[in-house]
Structures are given as structure tokens and as C-alpha cells.
Design an enzyme around this catalytic site. Structure first.
Site, PDB file in Angstrom:
ATOM      1  N   HIS A   1      54.418  78.608  -5.243  1.00  0.00           N
ATOM      2  CA  HIS A   1      53.879  78.137  -3.969  1.00  0.00           C
ATOM      3  C   HIS A   1      52.342  78.092  -3.956  1.00  0.00           C
ATOM      4  CE1 HIS A   1      54.443  78.549   0.713  1.00  0.00           C
ATOM      5  NE2 HIS A   1      53.758  77.473   0.375  1.00  0.00           N
TER       6      HIS A   1
ATOM      7  N   TYR B   1      56.457  81.693   5.021  1.00  0.00           N
ATOM      8  CA  TYR B   1      56.585  81.097   6.350  1.00  0.00           C
ATOM      9  C   TYR B   1      57.097  82.120   7.347  1.00  0.00           C
ATOM     10  CZ  TYR B   1      56.265  76.727   3.688  1.00  0.00           C
ATOM     11  OH  TYR B   1      55.876  75.721   2.848  1.00  0.00           O
TER      12      TYR B   1
HETATM   13  P1  NAD Z   1      54.725  67.168   9.056  1.00  0.00           P
HETATM   14  O1  NAD Z   1      53.387  66.724   8.678  1.00  0.00           O
HETATM   15  O2  NAD Z   1      55.821  66.184   8.949  1.00  0.00           O
HETATM   16  O3  NAD Z   1      54.783  67.723  10.550  1.00  0.00           O
HETATM   17  C1  NAD Z   1      53.687  68.304  11.136  1.00  0.00           C
HETATM   18  C2  NAD Z   1      53.925  68.661  12.596  1.00  0.00           C
HETATM   19  O4  NAD Z   1      54.355  67.523  13.331  1.00  0.00           O
HETATM   20  C3  NAD Z   1      54.996  69.724  12.834  1.00  0.00           C
HETATM   21  O5  NAD Z   1      54.435  70.686  13.724  1.00  0.00           O
HETATM   22  C4  NAD Z   1      56.135  69.005  13.501  1.00  0.00           C
HETATM   23  O6  NAD Z   1      56.783  69.824  14.461  1.00  0.00           O
HETATM   24  C5  NAD Z   1      55.449  67.850  14.162  1.00  0.00           C
HETATM   25  N1  NAD Z   1      56.354  66.685  14.200  1.00  0.00           N
HETATM   26  C6  NAD Z   1      57.260  66.314  13.271  1.00  0.00           C
HETATM   27  N2  NAD Z   1      57.887  65.194  13.624  1.00  0.00           N
HETATM   28  C7  NAD Z   1      57.367  64.820  14.807  1.00  0.00           C
HETATM   29  C8  NAD Z   1      57.604  63.742  15.674  1.00  0.00           C
HETATM   30  N3  NAD Z   1      58.513  62.817  15.405  1.00  0.00           N
HETATM   31  N4  NAD Z   1      56.880  63.670  16.806  1.00  0.00           N
HETATM   32  C9  NAD Z   1      55.956  64.603  17.093  1.00  0.00           C
HETATM   33  N5  NAD Z   1      55.672  65.663  16.310  1.00  0.00           N
HETATM   34  C10 NAD Z   1      56.380  65.777  15.175  1.00  0.00           C
HETATM   35  O7  NAD Z   1      55.197  68.353   8.141  1.00  0.00           O
HETATM   36  P2  NAD Z   1      54.719  69.884   7.982  1.00  0.00           P
HETATM   37  O8  NAD Z   1      55.232  70.634   9.134  1.00  0.00           O
HETATM   38  O9  NAD Z   1      53.283  69.971   7.652  1.00  0.00           O
HETATM   39  O10 NAD Z   1      55.504  70.253   6.650  1.00  0.00           O
HETATM   40  C11 NAD Z   1      56.895  70.058   6.546  1.00  0.00           C
HETATM   41  C12 NAD Z   1      57.454  71.065   5.585  1.00  0.00           C
HETATM   42  O11 NAD Z   1      57.034  70.759   4.251  1.00  0.00           O
HETATM   43  C13 NAD Z   1      57.000  72.496   5.816  1.00  0.00           C
HETATM   44  O12 NAD Z   1      57.756  73.112   6.827  1.00  0.00           O
HETATM   45  C14 NAD Z   1      57.251  73.088   4.465  1.00  0.00           C
HETATM   46  O13 NAD Z   1      58.622  73.386   4.313  1.00  0.00           O
HETATM   47  C15 NAD Z   1      56.868  71.948   3.536  1.00  0.00           C
HETATM   48  N6  NAD Z   1      55.457  72.067   3.105  1.00  0.00           N
HETATM   49  C16 NAD Z   1      55.216  72.749   1.974  1.00  0.00           C
HETATM   50  C17 NAD Z   1      53.908  72.936   1.538  1.00  0.00           C
HETATM   51  C18 NAD Z   1      53.656  73.705   0.294  1.00  0.00           C
HETATM   52  O14 NAD Z   1      54.580  74.056  -0.396  1.00  0.00           O
HETATM   53  N7  NAD Z   1      52.422  73.986  -0.045  1.00  0.00           N
HETATM   54  C19 NAD Z   1      52.840  72.414   2.278  1.00  0.00           C
HETATM   55  C20 NAD Z   1      53.127  71.677   3.412  1.00  0.00           C
HETATM   56  C21 NAD Z   1      54.438  71.521   3.821  1.00  0.00           C
END
Ligand code: NAD
Length: 327
Positions: free
Chosen positions: A128, A64
Site C-alpha cells: 500500500h 482505512y
Molecule cells: P472517488 O474519487 O471515486 O470518490 C471520491 C469521493 O466521491 C468519495 O467520497 C465518494 O463518496 C464520492 N462519490 C463517489 N461517487 C459519487 C457520485 N456519484 N456523486 C457524488 N459523490 C460521489 O474514489 P476514492 O474514494 O478516492 O477511492 C475509491 C477507492 O479506491 C478507495 O476507497 C480505496 O479502496 C481505493 N483507493 C486506493 C488507493 C491506494 O491504494 N493508494 C488510493 C485511492 C483510492
């Protein structure tokens, strides 16, 4: 969540550093890299604010922000007591197309991550995005044994695997020696647009695994703003999610709050990793998580019914991820 044989309390709603909320990048996958001006102090403040709001589980990866997520997260964590949070990072993925699950790289990666994070132990270390491993076997025969050694030394409390295709995660679990995987992180499958994690999470949890549901907003599909350009969902799913967001808004409800409520209802999941692009988003998601403890209001029930009509026909739509031989 059970971590290293002990029950550890993680907040149901946790913070991911991939999207970087707090920590620099707009989203989980920096492809192409699009760094924002870095303000480490603001990032560290946001980590502390998230913790004060009740979030005690932080997830990151050297991938990241090309390690910046770990550095800024570490800046915030240095201001907290080590026993007051649960910290996960990852090994094996270092770039959009850079994967290395070899013994030497995994061992070095853990040391480098701990230095950036300012800690001398990690609660969870995940392999990962295993579906991209050129040799899936190396995850089992090289990465997992190194992490098992670190567990024996007390440097790592629990070992996990992450990825998108549920069958690939299952393949790794089936091939891994008993007890060598403690935690599984799946993403985008435990959300309003795809609930395919539901039966799998129950099965994994019953087998003693800690199950983490990442991306409950499906990497931005389930937000009023919509997904980033690089989002891999097919156009018809993106269009349906945009219609669902509009239907929720027409009922006076934010689609993200509705989606978080839906994910939090999943059985078998220890923690949901939601992306938090700002301290305001952290606060909104904490509010939404608390609201989900109460029965839905009339407006929320009406919005949920309208959204159901839009998403039911496309629910479970997926996209390809990883190498064909790992499917
Ligand atoms: P998400 O789907 O919850 O969020 C996606 C996007 O929505 C982000 O840009 C966030 O800023 C935005 N968002 C969140 N809450 C909101 C709200 N209330 N209103 C408007 N926008 C909002 O999650 P994500 O960012 O896809 O993933 C979360 C975390 O999970 C990542 O940062 C990572 O640490 C982990 N992750 C890991 C993997 C992996 O290991 N392969 C894959 C995906 C995610």
C-alpha cells in the site's frame, strides 16, 4: 482481470472501502481521523446491496478507518458466497505516517486482515502506497517474497502494488522479480482531470498486469460537492474542477457521471475503484456505469464539451506524494 494466472471477472465499477462508503470514513485518508458513528449493520447491508447491484470487487486496507473498513466489509461479505466476489486488501500502510513493509509485519498483517474480513483467502494483496516506504527496496526484498510464499500456499491469489506517482510504481515493477507482481493500482491518474494513466495502463496490461484505476472522481474533485478539506490538489486545480462541476450542472448533467464515463473509456484498465459514501451513491455510480455503455445524450455531449474547455488547460496537474528519494 487476470488474478493468479486465471482470468477473473471483476465488475468494471468496483467499491473501495477507503472512503468508506459503506464502512465508516468519509474518505480514503483519515487525516485527522474523523470517525462517524459506526453502524456495522448498515455497513454490511450496503455491501450486500452493492453486490446485488452488480459490484463484485471490493477493495480495503487495514489503514482505512484504522481497520474498521475491513471489519465492516467483513460483516457484509459473511452474507455472500466466497466465490461470488473478488476481495483486495493491502499491507504496509497502517497510519497516516505509519509504514512497515518488513517480512514479519506483512505476514502478520495478512493474517489479521483475513480474520477481520472473515475469509481464509484473499484475491489480491497490495503493498500500500509504496512511495512512502522508508526503504523502497524492502517492498521488493521483504514484502513481495512474503506475499509470493502466501501465493504458493494458496492463501493469496495475486500480489499488487499501489501508489500515486506512476514513476515510483514503475520503479518497483522494474526491480521486482518477474512474476512477483500481478496487479497495479494507480489512483487519480485515470480521470477527467488527469489521463496520464492512459499510456501506462496500456503498457502494463500488455505486459500481463491487472491494472486498477482508483479514484475516478479524483478523491472528490470531480463531484458536485467538491473535495474534502485535506485534498492535496493545488488551489488552481480545485478551482477549475469546481468550475467544471458548475458547467456540467448548467447543462443538466452531474460531473461525477461525466467523469465516470470518461474513466470507463480508458483502455487497459480491468476495474475502476470508485468511492461510495452511501448506498445511494453506489446506485448512482452503477447507473452511470451502465449509461456509459450507451452513446452520450445531447445534454451529456454538451456538458462534456463545456467541461473540456475548463479542464483541458489544467489536465495532468499533479501533487507531491511520498518520500523524495522514491520519486
Ligand atoms: P472517488 O474519487 O471515486 O470518490 C471520491 C469521493 O466521491 C468519495 O467520497 C465518494 O463518496 C464520492 N462519490 C463517489 N461517487 C459519487 C457520485 N456519484 N456523486 C457524488 N459523490 C460521489 O474514489 P476514492 O474514494 O478516492 O477511492 C475509491 C477507492 O479506491 C478507495 O476507497 C480505496 O479502496 C481505493 N483507493 C486506493 C488507493 C491506494 O491504494 N493508494 C488510493 C485511492 C483510492
Amino acid at each position: 482481470m487476470v488474478v493468479g494466472g486465471e482470468r477473473v471477472w471483476t465488475s468494471a465499477c468496483a467499491c473501495g472501502g477507503g472512503c468508506v462508503p459503506l464502512f465508516f470514513f468519509d474518505h480514503t485518508f483519515p487525516t485527522p481521523p474523523h470517525p462517524k458513528p459506526v453502524d456495522p449493520d448498515a455497513g454490511a447491508d450496503a455491501v450486500v446491496a452493492a453486490h446485488a447491484a452488480g459490484i463484485n470487487f471490493f477493495d480495503t486496507s487495514p489503514f482505512y478507518g484504522a481497520t474498521k473498513s475491513e471489519t465492516v466489509l467483513g460483516g457484509g461479505l459473511r452474507r455472500l458466497r466466497r466465490d461470488d466476489y473478488v476481495l483486495a486488501t493491502k499491507v504496509g500502510r497502517y497510519g497516516a505516517d505509519e509504514f512497515d513493509f518488513s517480512r514479519a509485519r506483512v505476514a502478520a498483517s495478512v493474517v489479521d486482515s483475513m480474520r477481520r474480513l472473515g475469509v481464509d483467502r484473499l484475491d489480491v494483496v497490495h503493498c500500500h502506497d509504496v512511495e512512502f516506504a522508508a526503504d523502497l527496496g524492502a517492498v521488493v526484498t521483504e514484502a513481495l517474497p512474503v506475499l509470493a510464499d502466501l501465493k504458493r500456499q494458496g492463501v493469496v491469489r495475486a500480489v499488487g502494488v499501489t501508489g500515486y506517482p506512476l514513476p515510483t510504481l514503475q520503479r518497483v515493477l522494474d526491480a521486482a522479480p518477474a512474476g512477483s507482481v500481478d496487479v497495479v493500482l494507480s489512483y487519480c491518474h485515470g480521470c477527467l482531470a488527469d489521463r496520464s494513466l492512459a499510456p501506462v495502463a496500456k503498457k502494463w496490461a500488455a505486459a500481463g498486469l491487472g491494472v486498477i484505476n482508483a479514484s475516478p472522481l479524483s478523491m472528490g474533485l470531480l463531484t458536485a460537492r467538491g473535495p474534502p478539506d485535506w485534498h492535496p490538489a493545488p488551489p488552481h486545480l480545485k478551482a477549475a474542477c469546481a468550475r467544471a462541476a458548475a458547467a456540467a450542472a448548467a447543462a443538466g448533467v452531474d460531473i461525477s457521471a461525466l467523469a465516470l464515463r470518461d474513466s470507463l473509456a480508458l483502455d487497459g484498465v480491468a476495474s475502476h475503484l470508485v468511492g461510495c459514501g452511501s448506498t445511494a451513491i453506489v446506485a448512482a455510480n452503477v447507473d452511470a456505469a451502465l449509461a456509459a455503455l450507451r452513446p452520450p445524450s445531447e445534454a451529456e455531449a454538451a456538458a462534456a464539451a463545456a467541461v473540456e474547455g475548463v479542464l483541458a488547460p489544467v489536465r495532468g496537474t499533479t501533487w507531491p506524494s511520498g518520500l523524495p528519494q522514491n520519486a
